[in-house]
Design an enzyme around this catalytic site. Sequence first.
Site, PDB file in Angstrom:
ATOM      1  N   ARG A   1     -19.346 -13.123  40.375  1.00 47.97           N
ATOM      2  CA  ARG A   1     -19.861 -11.761  40.263  1.00 47.97           C
ATOM      3  C   ARG A   1     -20.968 -11.454  41.260  1.00 47.97           C
ATOM      4  O   ARG A   1     -21.410 -10.316  41.368  1.00 47.97           O
ATOM      5  CB  ARG A   1     -20.370 -11.515  38.838  1.00 47.97           C
TER       6      ARG A   1
ATOM      7  N   GLU B   1     -18.569 -13.569  26.343  1.00 54.84           N
ATOM      8  CA  GLU B   1     -18.561 -13.618  27.804  1.00 54.84           C
ATOM      9  C   GLU B   1     -17.471 -14.554  28.313  1.00 54.84           C
ATOM     10  O   GLU B   1     -17.135 -14.531  29.493  1.00 54.84           O
ATOM     11  CB  GLU B   1     -19.924 -14.101  28.314  1.00 54.84           C
TER      12      GLU B   1
ATOM     13  N   ASN C   1     -20.139  -8.384  32.335  1.00 60.70           N
ATOM     14  CA  ASN C   1     -20.332  -8.971  33.661  1.00 60.70           C
ATOM     15  C   ASN C   1     -19.685 -10.347  33.738  1.00 60.70           C
ATOM     16  O   ASN C   1     -18.875 -10.632  34.615  1.00 60.70           O
ATOM     17  CB  ASN C   1     -21.824  -9.088  33.991  1.00 60.70           C
ATOM     18  N   ASP C   2     -20.067 -11.231  32.819  1.00 63.67           N
ATOM     19  CA  ASP C   2     -19.500 -12.581  32.819  1.00 63.67           C
ATOM     20  C   ASP C   2     -18.051 -12.593  32.344  1.00 63.67           C
ATOM     21  O   ASP C   2     -17.237 -13.375  32.828  1.00 63.67           O
ATOM     22  CB  ASP C   2     -20.340 -13.522  31.953  1.00 63.67           C
TER      23      ASP C   2
ATOM     24  N   ARG D   1     -31.267 -11.528  22.883  1.00 69.53           N
ATOM     25  CA  ARG D   1     -30.486 -12.667  23.346  1.00 69.53           C
ATOM     26  C   ARG D   1     -31.413 -13.853  23.550  1.00 69.53           C
ATOM     27  O   ARG D   1     -32.409 -13.749  24.263  1.00 69.53           O
ATOM     28  CB  ARG D   1     -29.800 -12.334  24.682  1.00 69.53           C
TER      29      ARG D   1
ATOM     30  N   CYS E   1     -22.903  -4.873  26.069  1.00 74.04           N
ATOM     31  CA  CYS E   1     -24.222  -4.829  26.707  1.00 74.04           C
ATOM     32  C   CYS E   1     -24.126  -5.156  28.191  1.00 74.04           C
ATOM     33  O   CYS E   1     -25.143  -5.302  28.861  1.00 74.04           O
ATOM     34  CB  CYS E   1     -25.201  -5.784  26.020  1.00 74.04           C
TER      35      CYS E   1
ATOM     36  N   ARG F   1     -33.478  -9.297  27.034  1.00 73.95           N
ATOM     37  CA  ARG F   1     -33.402 -10.571  27.742  1.00 73.95           C
ATOM     38  C   ARG F   1     -34.744 -11.275  27.608  1.00 73.95           C
ATOM     39  O   ARG F   1     -35.784 -10.715  27.958  1.00 73.95           O
ATOM     40  CB  ARG F   1     -33.083 -10.346  29.225  1.00 73.95           C
TER      41      ARG F   1
ATOM     42  N   HIS G   1     -29.691  -8.061  42.733  1.00 77.06           N
ATOM     43  CA  HIS G   1     -30.924  -7.318  42.451  1.00 77.06           C
ATOM     44  C   HIS G   1     -30.874  -5.918  43.057  1.00 77.06           C
ATOM     45  O   HIS G   1     -31.384  -4.962  42.476  1.00 77.06           O
ATOM     46  CB  HIS G   1     -32.132  -8.081  43.009  1.00 77.06           C
TER      47      HIS G   1
END
Length: 554
Positions: free
Chosen positions: A444, A410, A433-434, A302, A481, A266, A164
Amino acid sequence: MPEPLPEPADEPSTASPTDEFARIEVALAHVAADLEERGILAGGEAQDVLNAQALMAADPTIAEDIQARLSNGKSADRAVFEAFAGFRDLLVQMGGYMAERATDLDDVSQRTIARLRGVPAPGVPESATPFILVAHDLAPADTALLDLEKVIGLITREGGPTSHTAILARSKSIPAIVGVAGAEDLADGTIVVLDAANGTVDTEPSEAELAEVRGAIAERADAAAAPLTPGALADGTLIPLLANLGSADQAAEAVALGAEGVGLFRTEFLFLDATEAPSVETQVAEYERMLRAFVGKKVVVRVLDAGADKPLSFLNDEKEENPALGLRGIRALRSSERILRDQLTALAIAEARVNRYGSDSAAGGDAAAARDAKVEVWVMAPMVADLDDTEYFVSLARELGVRVAGVMAEVPSLAVLADQVFDVADFVSIGTNDLTQYTLAADRLLGSVAHLQDPWHPAVLRLVGMIGRAGRDAAKPVGVCGEAAADPLLAVVLVGLGVTTLSMTPAALADVRGELARHTLAEAQELARAAVNATSAAAARQAVTRLAAANAVG
């Protein structure tokens, strides 16, 4: 950065459990209210994070745990510390999204203990001059309200690139590097050059280097103030720049910053912290709010990305030893198809309602005006591994009225099988990211392996290239993304690998737009070749940086 409050001593309480709990209830209520007020002041994505923290302070399960510890003779401070620490350890063990919230729990604990002691909660120091903030870690409540006139950069010892702290720093356009070993050793007054793009911290810059950095800062400010234009390369090749958004509340800011649509909407905000799945009508109302902000543009949605790492009682809350590799994303939705059916139905209804309204309002004009008044809704599934997952999702989406259905890349297996996937999917969007996490086997969210969680790694880029080639051969769009799209120079490399759209935090749009405009498609492809032929993430970044500089001089 002030040190956290010391761990409370494990000594017997001198007050009754009832009196101690009464004090704790008041402290928790104060902390929850303070976090909510900070969220209102911060707005946007930060408000969502702080509201989630406020819910932690009001969590009845934690309150019950505290009461049990008080009954065993613990003091108020110690009972709060142990209860929150216990839940924190549980989240860390779960990994994924829940591990990401462990730091948030620590912050609520610290704020509650400070309130019980009648002392200020640890926070950001004040300064009369701009400074780079260095901390072991930084709570979301502090990150959200940083004074952007004073805090010009952020370095933390802990945290991963999708914590975060890191996400909120990017959303506020604060250059930040997290997971930096030895960060606490930096002394006050040290002149530091923080290069978030290259992930470096220089503690002994020369005067020439400082002059170069100041020039780059001025150039960046000019780019941010330039008129908004569509994303494009120097040769005119259009590369639409889209926004990653977590709720409709963030839409206005994204549009103001030049988002040409939404590349990742999201939808988890509707489901997390809920005891049951939202109704179709509840979802329709929220989706309509988002779509109306982007009439005439594309919105990529998504579907619910949840599972064991984001446990929902109505989806899957069974403990798994390795939730990152467990029942999440499309896997969880396949096992609870009614939730997926309701969401797809709600999205189809929302699109129809918005476009019917738009067409009606444009009825007095020509056909082009009516067409421009429509919004395009593309829907994608997360954690898709192969053709079977793709066929399942796309066929169900079309059955329920979704016109454009795609998948997220991903999992490395999807890149390997991209040619098969494009036979069915209308598009593929890469979640870097994934994809990076699974390619390099590096959590991550874990600071100790943050150096491995780098989308510049040639292995990750080669997988992106495989998807890009398959998309080109199928004449279908390939988007990114993940956070990699917000790195300006890496964004150019991604385009060189065949990516056709880039989606990012809105704060990064100006920087990426400016960097794209410096390179032709041929140059982007040349940079991509240099990156995939490198031997490490650092080597790829260095090779591309050198080549880009040479091209600029030439």
